[in-house]
Design a protein around this motif. Structure first.
Motif, mmCIF file in Angstrom:
data_model
loop_
_atom_site.group_PDB
_atom_site.id
_atom_site.type_symbol
_atom_site.label_atom_id
_atom_site.label_comp_id
_atom_site.label_asym_id
_atom_site.label_seq_id
_atom_site.Cartn_x
_atom_site.Cartn_y
_atom_site.Cartn_z
ATOM 1 N N ALA A 225 0.829 -1.205 0.000
ATOM 2 C CA ALA A 225 0.000 0.000 0.000
ATOM 3 C C ALA A 225 0.867 1.260 0.000
ATOM 4 N N ILE A 226 1.960 1.255 0.769
ATOM 5 C CA ILE A 226 2.867 2.403 0.801
ATOM 6 C C ILE A 226 3.532 2.580 -0.558
ATOM 7 N N CYS A 227 3.966 1.480 -1.190
ATOM 8 C CA CYS A 227 4.580 1.559 -2.517
ATOM 9 C C CYS A 227 3.603 2.149 -3.524
ATOM 10 N N ARG A 228 2.356 1.709 -3.480
ATOM 11 C CA ARG A 228 1.345 2.243 -4.395
ATOM 12 C C ARG A 228 1.106 3.721 -4.123
ATOM 13 N N LEU A 229 1.078 4.072 -2.858
ATOM 14 C CA LEU A 229 0.837 5.456 -2.455
ATOM 15 C C LEU A 229 1.922 6.380 -2.997
ATOM 16 N N ARG A 230 3.177 5.956 -2.894
ATOM 17 C CA ARG A 230 4.303 6.797 -3.304
ATOM 18 C C ARG A 230 4.610 6.672 -4.805
#
Length: 320
Positions: A225-230
């Motif tokens: 989720a963090i990778c997708r967010l950034r």
């Protein structure tokens, strides 16, 4: 709390959950009143005022009051960076006009409990769930998703994205999940996934979960989720914070697991903080910072100042 006109508690301080959530909801709150629940009774009409100094007042009846509007454009700038404490993505759009310097703490677990509702391990190991009611509920929640874990990643990224969007390009510090075992157990499908502990506050929580076989797959979903967010949604202003990290060795293990899931410190400007909340964080901070200095010196000799030795870049209150 959303239905309340004001909040009064017997216990707690300015950093208690009652105070923090009340601020997000825009409610006047008096915490630590001591005997408020004994003096007040059902159906009693009172007025709660938090506009008269550091202490709140409770008046009998409905008091007359005036409303003073503040022009944010006339608020003087300060050298101190003033950041918001947010958890509810919906509240981010309520406070976006406040002239803040970013979000100092966005708690991931609030997004999980309000927007996802299901335990991440119950999604990752859905077929192993024995609770048929939980399985039916999860099937209904994840309808439309071919992969149930994608439901978690998508909802988490979108929820955090709402917080990151309103403060872009200011930094938004997202703390990875810090549910306690008793709190995780209340998520849908969570009872089967969590051990029972005598003291969940000091037990299986924070950093220790991330590299454990009990939760490693769930943490991988958080990282996705963090990778997708950034990387996909473009919120490079997101900073990652690791909670309840007991030692430098534990920090290294967490960083290894994060790297396996695509999150690498200093890659595309990513910063990773550790939350300073237990005694070991203070006692070992100097040790950790020294090790980091040596690492920087070995990896980047050009970072050495003539006559001064290696430089250490860091943030006050955190170490990287």
């Amino acid at each position: 709390m959303r239905r309340a006109a004001a909040i009064i508690t017997d216990q707690g301080g300015r950093t208690s959950h009652a105070a923090i959530v009340s601020r997000e909801l825009g409610l006047p709150a008096i915490v630590g009143a001591g005997n408020g629940t004994h003096l007040l009774h059902d159906e009693q009409e009172v007025t709660v005022s938090c506009a008269e100094g550091p202490e709140g007042f409770v008046y009998e009846g409905i008091a007359d009051f005036d409303v003073e509007e503040i022009d944010f454009g006339r608020i003087p700038a300060t050298r101190t960076k003033v950041m918001l404490n947010l958890a509810n993505p919906a509240a981010a759009f309520r406070w976006w006009r406040i002239p803040a310097d970013g979000v100092g703490l966005a708690r991931m677990e609030f997004v999980v409990s309000n927007y996802i509702k299901a335990h991440p391990m119950a999604l990752a190991r859905f077929e192993a769930l024995r609770d048929e009611d939980a399985k039916r509920t999860i099937e209904a929640l994840t309808a439309g998703y071919e992969d149930r874990t994608e439901y978690f990643v998508d909802r988490l990224a979108r929820g955090l994205g709402r917080i990151a969007a309103v403060q872009y390009p200011h930094p938004v510090v997202v703390r990875m999940s810090d549910f306690k075992t008793n709190e995780y157990a209340h998520l849908i499908g969570g009872a089967q996934c969590e051990p029972k502990e005598e003291n969940p506050m000091l037990g299986f929580r924070g950093a220790s979960r991330y590299y454990s076989s009990r939760y490693r797959e769930g943490f991988a979903l958080e990282c996705q989720a963090i990778c997708r967010l950034r990387n996909e949604m473009g919120f490079k202003n997101v900073v990652v914070m690791i909670p309840f990290c007991r030692s430098p060795n534990e920090a290294d293990r967490v960083l290894e697991v994060m790297a396996e899931n695509g999150i690498r410190r200093d890659e595309a400007g990513l910063e990773i903080y550790v939350m300073c909340e237990i005694p070991s964080n203070v006692i070992l901070a100097k040790v950790r910072a020294t090790l980091r200095r040596l690492f920087d010196w070995k990896q980047r000799p050009d970072a050495v100042d003539a006559g001064r030795g290696p430089r250490l870049s860091g943030s006050c209150g955190t170490f990287r």
